[in-house]
Design a protein around this motif. Structure first.
Motif, mmCIF file in Angstrom:
data_model
loop_
_atom_site.group_PDB
_atom_site.id
_atom_site.type_symbol
_atom_site.label_atom_id
_atom_site.label_comp_id
_atom_site.label_asym_id
_atom_site.label_seq_id
_atom_site.Cartn_x
_atom_site.Cartn_y
_atom_site.Cartn_z
ATOM 1 N N LEU A 201 113.740 112.266 98.282
ATOM 2 C CA LEU A 201 114.459 113.115 97.335
ATOM 3 C C LEU A 201 113.565 113.593 96.192
ATOM 4 O O LEU A 201 113.913 114.542 95.488
ATOM 5 C CB LEU A 201 115.665 112.364 96.771
ATOM 6 N N VAL A 202 112.438 112.931 95.999
ATOM 7 C CA VAL A 202 111.507 113.361 94.947
ATOM 8 C C VAL A 202 110.199 113.851 95.554
ATOM 9 O O VAL A 202 109.192 113.967 94.861
ATOM 10 C CB VAL A 202 111.231 112.208 93.957
ATOM 11 N N GLY A 203 110.216 114.150 96.857
ATOM 12 C CA GLY A 203 109.075 114.757 97.512
ATOM 13 C C GLY A 203 107.903 113.836 97.758
ATOM 14 O O GLY A 203 106.785 114.306 97.996
ATOM 15 N N MET A 204 108.128 112.509 97.763
ATOM 16 C CA MET A 204 107.021 111.566 97.955
ATOM 17 C C MET A 204 107.035 110.898 99.320
ATOM 18 O O MET A 204 106.136 110.122 99.638
ATOM 19 C CB MET A 204 107.057 110.493 96.853
ATOM 20 N N GLY A 205 108.050 111.156 100.140
ATOM 21 C CA GLY A 205 108.113 110.576 101.473
ATOM 22 C C GLY A 205 108.779 109.222 101.498
ATOM 23 O O GLY A 205 108.938 108.560 100.463
ATOM 24 N N PRO A 206 109.183 108.748 102.686
ATOM 25 C CA PRO A 206 109.948 107.499 102.783
ATOM 26 C C PRO A 206 109.128 106.246 102.491
ATOM 27 O O PRO A 206 109.675 105.241 102.057
ATOM 28 C CB PRO A 206 110.440 107.503 104.233
ATOM 29 N N LYS A 207 107.825 106.281 102.721
ATOM 30 C CA LYS A 207 106.978 105.092 102.532
ATOM 31 C C LYS A 207 105.930 105.329 101.453
ATOM 32 O O LYS A 207 104.789 104.889 101.572
ATOM 33 C CB LYS A 207 106.322 104.707 103.862
ATOM 34 N N TRP A 208 106.337 106.004 100.409
ATOM 35 C CA TRP A 208 105.416 106.350 99.336
ATOM 36 C C TRP A 208 104.782 105.121 98.694
ATOM 37 O O TRP A 208 103.665 105.161 98.198
ATOM 38 C CB TRP A 208 106.167 107.132 98.268
ATOM 39 N N TYR A 209 105.507 104.001 98.719
ATOM 40 C CA TYR A 209 105.077 102.803 98.008
ATOM 41 C C TYR A 209 103.998 102.021 98.760
ATOM 42 O O TYR A 209 103.337 101.156 98.171
ATOM 43 C CB TYR A 209 106.284 101.877 97.792
ATOM 44 N N GLU A 210 103.802 102.298 100.054
ATOM 45 C CA GLU A 210 102.869 101.489 100.838
ATOM 46 C C GLU A 210 101.439 101.626 100.335
ATOM 47 O O GLU A 210 100.673 100.670 100.365
ATOM 48 C CB GLU A 210 102.953 101.879 102.313
ATOM 49 N N SER A 211 101.075 102.806 99.879
ATOM 50 C CA SER A 211 99.717 102.999 99.379
ATOM 51 C C SER A 211 99.483 102.269 98.066
ATOM 52 O O SER A 211 98.344 102.016 97.677
ATOM 53 C CB SER A 211 99.432 104.494 99.188
ATOM 54 N N MET A 212 100.569 101.908 97.380
ATOM 55 C CA MET A 212 100.444 101.225 96.099
ATOM 56 C C MET A 212 100.456 99.713 96.235
ATOM 57 O O MET A 212 99.933 99.002 95.386
ATOM 58 C CB MET A 212 101.588 101.647 95.172
ATOM 59 N N MET A 213 101.052 99.207 97.307
ATOM 60 C CA MET A 213 101.251 97.762 97.420
ATOM 61 C C MET A 213 99.952 96.964 97.536
ATOM 62 O O MET A 213 99.808 95.917 96.919
ATOM 63 C CB MET A 213 102.197 97.457 98.580
ATOM 64 N N PRO A 214 98.942 97.399 98.317
ATOM 65 C CA PRO A 214 97.694 96.634 98.342
ATOM 66 C C PRO A 214 97.052 96.532 96.964
ATOM 67 O O PRO A 214 96.536 95.494 96.592
ATOM 68 C CB PRO A 214 96.818 97.426 99.315
ATOM 69 N N LYS A 215 97.085 97.625 96.174
ATOM 70 C CA LYS A 215 96.534 97.590 94.834
ATOM 71 C C LYS A 215 97.279 96.582 93.976
ATOM 72 O O LYS A 215 96.696 95.867 93.175
ATOM 73 C CB LYS A 215 96.603 98.978 94.203
ATOM 74 N N LYS A 216 98.589 96.534 94.158
ATOM 75 C CA LYS A 216 99.390 95.594 93.394
ATOM 76 C C LYS A 216 99.012 94.167 93.733
ATOM 77 O O LYS A 216 98.887 93.305 92.865
ATOM 78 C CB LYS A 216 100.882 95.833 93.674
#
Length: 536
Positions: A201-216
């Motif tokens: 709904l905000v144009g980031m895709g369904p798995k937008w968070y996966e690229s952030m999780m390893p950094k976290k």
């Protein structure tokens, strides 16, 4: 080595094999009490998953807002978008009774939907077993009826959801999806009450968070200094743990249960009651004017970078939607709104000495329209999130009322049909494992049936049961005293003896003898040649 030594070694090996076999089989065996208890728990789980009655098809009730299931076995999805396809949906009861062994897609609620079970949309080889056949006046075998032409279908009926057209897998899907209230069908430019990922709904895709999780994870490792594994290593550890049959650690379990975060720009769940997707908003642009007004949140843009909303409008919308950040009291919200409307519409030539009263002089009359008092509507594609009282905030002037009349769901909350609760679904569960929906166990059903039986027959049944129990007690007692396992042949032979079936007795004896001769050698294993019957 002497012959006696060889015989002793063979006998010891056979005894060891029998001992190991008996030990392994005993692990899978159950007592009668354990079996009954497990049955009760399984039925409690089934009741909790399916708490409603499954005795009646909703087709006779006509169009309803109800839970709908698509059967991919009876109505398979086309291989390509250009192939012909006959979508169909069935009600809750038919999904269990008529299509329980088929591949089903749970679509959840759809409005104005009539069950398709027993119609031409489904093959005649899968008739409805709940409806009454008009030709035979009996229940079941209903097929080839005319479907409701007013039913509307979207891609959900082929197991596709969201703007990303994902195939929904409940075992793989993570996070929460939200259902659009729906303003129109796919044919009219709407979505037909589709389900969406927050990221889409905000144009980031369904798995937008996966690229952030390893950094976290790496950041946590650096901060804690305790050598925490990164995501890939955690998954590998979990995989090895499952292969070894070991229990997961608390840290791994927490990682599995962790819900993905909401994407930037997406409202918090407690801040809204529902939403209209950007497709429905674009197909009904008149509703854009309500973005950021009382009862609605600011626009949630599909592409925030391309938003062309005036900055002043966005600021005013944010102020109107974040009541917790205002200095005014919550119970003065209506007065604040009236003051804001008056200030914006105040004529430039108004005398400076004009007093502001509690009644706004520019408030629209019952026949006037509120929309001119709103800030300019944002441009661009966006979804419109609303609060619980949003229906009370719509303008009801003549023009606006005609727009609203096309969508009754905007005028009042919809009634959702739910089948009646199944028998004893509310109170039986507390007696068996604490299930919230109840178990209705086989034992309880038997007791219920016994209460409905003629008194004479009930007494005769109890006497017969007691008689059988007395006959079985010495049979089981001999095995309990000796510590031996009860074999299937033992049970068959004993019941044949009780029935007086001499041929069955001879067959059972011959079978036992053959089993003994095959497993026993040199007299070492004849007595232990029976096979234990494993538990369920």
């Amino acid at each position: 080595m002497s012959s006696n030594g060889v015989e002793q070694e063979v006998a010891a090996t056979q005894t060891s094999k029998r001992s190991n076999s008996f030990s392994n089989q005993s692990d899978t065996s159950q007592t009668a009490a354990e079996f009954i208890r497990n049955q009760e728990l399984l039925e409690a789980d089934a009741r909790e998953a399916l708490p409603f009655s499954i005795d009646h098809c909703t087709r006779i009730l006509g169009p309803l807002r109800q839970s709908v299931f698509a059967c991919l076995t009876c109505s398979p999805a086309p291989a390509t978008d250009t192939d012909t396809w006959m979508p169909a949906g069935v009600c809750y009861s038919c999904s269990v009774q008529c299509h329980g062994e088929h591949t089903l897609v749970e679509i959840f609620q759809k409005r104005n939907f009539t069950c398709d079970c027993g119609t031409k949309r489904l093959p005649s080889t899968s008739p409805c077993v709940l409806q009454t056949n008009d030709e035979t006046n009996t229940r079941g075998n209903v097929h080839s009826q005319e479907p409701d032409v007013n039913n509307r279908y979207n891609k959900n009926f082929r197991n596709r959801f969201c703007a990303c057209d994902c195939d929904y897998d409940p075992f793989e899907q993570k996070g929460t999806m939200f259902q659009c209230l729906g303003l129109g069908t796919e044919e009219s430019g709407g979505c037909g009450e589709d389900w969406y990922h927050p990221g889409c709904l905000v144009g980031m895709g369904p798995k937008w968070y996966e690229s952030m999780m390893p950094k976290k994870k790496k950041a946590e490792k650096h901060e804690n200094g305790n050598g925490l594994a990164v995501i890939s290593e955690v998954n590998e550890d979990e995989k090895q743990t499952e292969e070894k049959g070991e229990e997961k650690t608390e840290d791994n379990a927490a990682d599995d249960d962790e819900e993905p975060p909401m994407p930037p720009g997406f409202p918090e769940e407690e801040d809204f009651d529902g939403f209209l997707c950007y497709k429905c908003v674009e197909s009904n642009p008149w509703i854009k004017a309500y973005a950021g007004t009382s009862g609605f949140l600011p626009a949630v843009f599909l592409d925030p970078a391309a938003a062309e909303a005036p900055q002043a409008s966005i600021a005013e919308a944010s102020q109107a939607s974040t009541g917790g950040k205002r200095k005014a009291e919550d119970d003065d919200e209506q007065q604040d709104d009236a003051k804001r409307v008056k200030t914006e519409d105040e004529a430039p030539s108004a005398p400076a000495s004009t007093n502001i009263t509690s009644e706004p002089t520019t408030a629209p009359s019952p026949r006037g329209c509120k929309l001119p008092n709103f800030s300019p509507a944002p441009t661009g594609r966006f979804s419109l999130f609303f609060k619980e009282d949003f229906r009370d905030r719509f303008c009801r002037c003549g023009d606006c009322a005609r727009q609203l009349a096309l969508f009754p769901q905007l005028l009042e909350a919809e009634d959702v049909y739910e089948p009646p609760m199944s028998d004893k679904g509310d109170d039986a569960g507390s007696q068996h494992g604490g299930s919230t929906a109840g178990s209705g166990s086989l034992l309880e059903r038997g007791e219920s049936a016994l209460r409905n039986v003629d008194r004479v027959r009930a007494i005769e049944g109890v006497m017969a049961y007691n008689h059988l129990k007395e006959r079985l007690k010495p049979f089981f007692q001999q095995f309990a005293d000796s510590g031996q396992a009860i074999g299937a042949e033992d049970i068959k032979a004993y019941f044949a003896k009780l029935r007086g079936d001499e041929q069955a007795i001879r067959d059972a004896g011959e079978g036992a003898a053959a089993s003994a001769s095959g497993s026993g050698q040199d007299g070492g294993g004849a007595a232990d040649g029976r096979r234990e019957q494993g538990g369920y």
